[in-house]
Design a protein around this motif. Sequence first.
Motif, PDB file in Angstrom:
ATOM      1  N   ASN A  14       0.804  -1.230   0.000  1.00 46.30           N
ATOM      2  CA  ASN A  14       0.000   0.000   0.000  1.00 46.30           C
ATOM      3  C   ASN A  14       0.832   1.273   0.000  1.00 46.30           C
ATOM      4  OD1 ASN A  14      -2.332  -1.477  -0.044  1.00 46.30           O
ATOM      5  ND2 ASN A  14      -2.678  -1.358   2.169  1.00 46.30           N
ATOM      6  N   GLN A 122      -1.181   4.978   5.007  1.00 48.96           N
ATOM      7  CA  GLN A 122      -2.336   4.085   5.128  1.00 48.96           C
ATOM      8  C   GLN A 122      -3.670   4.819   5.224  1.00 48.96           C
ATOM      9  OE1 GLN A 122      -1.821   0.858   4.604  1.00 48.96           O
ATOM     10  NE2 GLN A 122       0.328   1.416   4.383  1.00 48.96           N
ATOM     11  N   GLN A 127      -4.747   6.210   0.097  1.00 47.21           N
ATOM     12  CA  GLN A 127      -5.095   4.981  -0.619  1.00 47.21           C
ATOM     13  C   GLN A 127      -6.032   5.265  -1.792  1.00 47.21           C
ATOM     14  OE1 GLN A 127      -3.496   1.961  -0.174  1.00 47.21           O
ATOM     15  NE2 GLN A 127      -2.233   3.381   1.017  1.00 47.21           N
TER      16      GLN A 127
END
Length: 148
Positions: A14, A122, A127
């Motif tokens: 990620n 995160q 994202q």
Amino acid sequence: MPDQPAIQQLPSDNTFLKLRAGFPKLCPEELFAYFTEPDLLQRWWSPQATVEPKLGGAYHLSWPEMDWHLRGVYTDFEPAHWLGFTWHWDQEPDLPTRQVNLLIEPAGTGSRLTITHGRYDQSRRDQDDRQSHLEGWTYFLGQLLALE
């Protein structure tokens, strides 16, 4: 490159995005030019492009109809091999500046391009931005492939 999709997402977590694309008809020098010459950039990516194609040089890509402006500077510049640049949208001032690295390798009579784009944290915002970059690169690399 046979039996592989023309554009594929490579394993990445990620915090970054990694893509690979094959360009069977563009040699590394030609592929590099499509990322650094305004008239070629305008054929597949942005309607307007201003670049200083050198290490430390600035670029500005724009889509006037949508008032979008992508800007950055070249952090690595090795024609036909390697291109690095920072990435920041004027219309998204709260998002951090990201780094994009392009690795261009010979592949038969053409080229293979590997793109690494990041860093992302995160948070939902980062994202979502990562996902938009995945979709954007997939779309625009398809536009570049269509020129072959």
